[in-house]
Design a protein around this motif. Structure first.
Motif, mmCIF file in Angstrom:
data_model
loop_
_atom_site.group_PDB
_atom_site.id
_atom_site.type_symbol
_atom_site.label_atom_id
_atom_site.label_comp_id
_atom_site.label_asym_id
_atom_site.label_seq_id
_atom_site.Cartn_x
_atom_site.Cartn_y
_atom_site.Cartn_z
ATOM 1 N N VAL A 79 0.832 -1.203 0.000
ATOM 2 C CA VAL A 79 0.000 0.000 0.000
ATOM 3 C C VAL A 79 0.868 1.255 0.000
ATOM 4 O O VAL A 79 0.496 2.278 -0.575
ATOM 5 C CB VAL A 79 -0.937 -0.003 1.234
ATOM 6 C CG1 VAL A 79 -1.703 1.314 1.360
ATOM 7 C CG2 VAL A 79 -1.901 -1.187 1.161
ATOM 8 N N CYS A 80 2.041 1.146 0.606
ATOM 9 C CA CYS A 80 2.921 2.313 0.763
ATOM 10 C C CYS A 80 3.899 2.480 -0.394
ATOM 11 O O CYS A 80 4.116 3.593 -0.870
ATOM 12 C CB CYS A 80 3.701 2.193 2.072
ATOM 13 S SG CYS A 80 2.671 1.970 3.529
ATOM 14 N N SER A 81 4.496 1.355 -0.846
ATOM 15 C CA SER A 81 5.540 1.460 -1.856
ATOM 16 C C SER A 81 5.672 0.165 -2.661
ATOM 17 O O SER A 81 6.018 -0.881 -2.089
ATOM 18 C CB SER A 81 6.883 1.776 -1.187
ATOM 19 O OG SER A 81 7.947 1.645 -2.101
ATOM 20 N N PRO A 82 5.419 0.219 -3.969
ATOM 21 C CA PRO A 82 5.604 -0.973 -4.812
ATOM 22 C C PRO A 82 7.043 -1.486 -4.762
ATOM 23 O O PRO A 82 7.268 -2.695 -4.732
ATOM 24 C CB PRO A 82 5.243 -0.468 -6.215
ATOM 25 C CG PRO A 82 4.320 0.678 -5.974
ATOM 26 C CD PRO A 82 4.836 1.336 -4.732
ATOM 27 N N GLU A 83 8.000 -0.556 -4.761
ATOM 28 C CA GLU A 83 9.416 -0.941 -4.752
ATOM 29 C C GLU A 83 9.784 -1.666 -3.464
ATOM 30 O O GLU A 83 10.455 -2.699 -3.475
ATOM 31 C CB GLU A 83 10.310 0.289 -4.924
ATOM 32 C CG GLU A 83 10.188 0.978 -6.276
ATOM 33 C CD GLU A 83 8.936 1.844 -6.386
ATOM 34 O OE1 GLU A 83 8.314 2.143 -5.331
ATOM 35 O OE2 GLU A 83 8.570 2.218 -7.516
ATOM 36 N N ALA A 84 9.329 -1.114 -2.328
ATOM 37 C CA ALA A 84 9.634 -1.729 -1.038
ATOM 38 C C ALA A 84 8.970 -3.100 -0.927
ATOM 39 O O ALA A 84 9.548 -4.048 -0.378
ATOM 40 C CB ALA A 84 9.175 -0.823 0.099
ATOM 41 N N PHE A 85 7.751 -3.214 -1.466
ATOM 42 C CA PHE A 85 7.055 -4.505 -1.434
ATOM 43 C C PHE A 85 7.800 -5.532 -2.279
ATOM 44 O O PHE A 85 7.948 -6.694 -1.863
ATOM 45 C CB PHE A 85 5.630 -4.344 -1.945
ATOM 46 C CG PHE A 85 4.859 -5.636 -1.986
ATOM 47 C CD1 PHE A 85 4.427 -6.238 -0.813
ATOM 48 C CD2 PHE A 85 4.577 -6.266 -3.199
ATOM 49 C CE1 PHE A 85 3.719 -7.435 -0.840
ATOM 50 C CE2 PHE A 85 3.878 -7.461 -3.237
ATOM 51 C CZ PHE A 85 3.445 -8.040 -2.061
ATOM 52 N N ASN A 86 8.277 -5.139 -3.441
ATOM 53 C CA ASN A 86 9.047 -6.052 -4.285
ATOM 54 C C ASN A 86 10.325 -6.490 -3.594
ATOM 55 O O ASN A 86 10.720 -7.661 -3.664
ATOM 56 C CB ASN A 86 9.374 -5.391 -5.625
ATOM 57 C CG ASN A 86 8.216 -5.469 -6.608
ATOM 58 O OD1 ASN A 86 7.365 -6.350 -6.514
ATOM 59 N ND2 ASN A 86 8.177 -4.542 -7.559
ATOM 60 N N GLU A 87 10.995 -5.550 -2.929
ATOM 61 C CA GLU A 87 12.236 -5.881 -2.229
ATOM 62 C C GLU A 87 11.981 -6.842 -1.075
ATOM 63 O O GLU A 87 12.721 -7.808 -0.882
ATOM 64 C CB GLU A 87 12.892 -4.595 -1.706
ATOM 65 C CG GLU A 87 13.475 -3.712 -2.801
ATOM 66 C CD GLU A 87 14.050 -2.414 -2.252
ATOM 67 O OE1 GLU A 87 14.099 -2.286 -0.999
ATOM 68 O OE2 GLU A 87 14.422 -1.537 -3.046
ATOM 69 N N ALA A 88 10.922 -6.574 -0.303
ATOM 70 C CA ALA A 88 10.600 -7.441 0.823
ATOM 71 C C ALA A 88 10.205 -8.836 0.331
ATOM 72 O O ALA A 88 10.631 -9.853 0.900
ATOM 73 C CB ALA A 88 9.462 -6.837 1.642
ATOM 74 N N SER A 89 9.418 -8.889 -0.729
ATOM 75 C CA SER A 89 8.976 -10.171 -1.283
ATOM 76 C C SER A 89 10.137 -10.952 -1.875
ATOM 77 O O SER A 89 10.219 -12.177 -1.733
ATOM 78 C CB SER A 89 7.908 -9.939 -2.353
ATOM 79 O OG SER A 89 6.779 -9.298 -1.812
ATOM 80 N N GLU A 90 11.058 -10.223 -2.532
ATOM 81 C CA GLU A 90 12.230 -10.883 -3.117
ATOM 82 C C GLU A 90 13.127 -11.451 -2.027
ATOM 83 O O GLU A 90 13.673 -12.557 -2.164
ATOM 84 C CB GLU A 90 12.997 -9.898 -3.987
ATOM 85 C CG GLU A 90 14.223 -10.491 -4.690
ATOM 86 C CD GLU A 90 13.871 -11.552 -5.721
ATOM 87 O OE1 GLU A 90 14.807 -12.163 -6.258
ATOM 88 O OE2 GLU A 90 12.663 -11.785 -5.984
#
Length: 218
Positions: A37-48
């Protein structure tokens, strides 16, 4: 110890332990999803990170799967054992006229949740594993998440599943601690209030995430 775990009390105790484990996991899962919800980039990094971390993939994830399978299998076993012991009468607490709908229908809400977990794994876990270990590429986790919640049917199913989870937790949270022997006039009311808050807030956050991406896709 063997006779204890083979007994009804022992099975309920193990069921409760698996419930507490899954309650903790849900907090971690919703926390990661909120990042989308906050950041697509941060979500991708966390998921990766979670997708490629060896400990999470080869230790944490198998333990999680085992915990989920154990919890649901044990739930069905307890339901069958109870019916065999008392005919068509459920647990004594559930046969009371004061018993809640949630406590009387744990097996129904549990079955709905189990079906949704299967759908969720097909839509999210399987594509991630395929991308990492078959295709050798890094998936766009955010786009994949956003794409699924753009589908009103999937979003609707997702919301219904987490309503079922909320109903399941309304009884299951407090029941888990009671089955582990945490039953005290001083602490039980606190656990019940905490359980009610958890049962509302955590599923509501999952639903909020789904609706956020659905509305954003319009």
């Amino acid at each position: 110890m063997a006779s204890f775990y083979a007994s009804s009390v022992g099975r309920k105790f193990l069921m409760a332990l698996s419930a507490v484990f899954l309650i903790i996991f849900l907090i971690i899962h919703v926390s990661v999803n909120l990042v989308s919800v906050c950041s697509p980039e941060a979500f991708n990094e966390a998921s990766e990170f979670m997708g490629k971390n060896g400990f999470i993939q080869f230790v944490g994830q198998p333990i999680l799967f085992a915990g989920v399978i154990f919890h649901f299998v044990m739930g069905f076993i307890l339901e069958i054992k109870n019916k065999q012991a008392r005919g068509n009468v459920r647990y004594a607490v559930n046969s009371s006229s004061n018993a809640s709908w949630m406590s009387k229908n744990m097996i129904i809400s549990g079955a709905v949740i189990l079906l949704f977990i299967g759908l969720h794994l097909v839509n999210f876990w399987v594509p991630t594993v395929k991308a990492h270990y078959v295709e050798g590429v890094t998936p766009d986790y955010y786009e994949h998440l956003h794409e699924h919640f753009a589908n009103p049917i999937y979003t609707g199913v997702y919301i219904l599943a987490f309503i079922a989870l909320a109903l399941h937790l309304m009884h299951g949270f407090q029941s888990a601690f009671q089955s582990m022997g945490v039953n005290h006039k001083k602490y039980t009311p606190v656990i019940m209030k905490l359980g009610t808050a958890y049962s509302i807030i955590v599923p509501a956050l999952f639903i909020f995430i789904a609706l956020f991406h659905f509305v954003k896709s319009l």
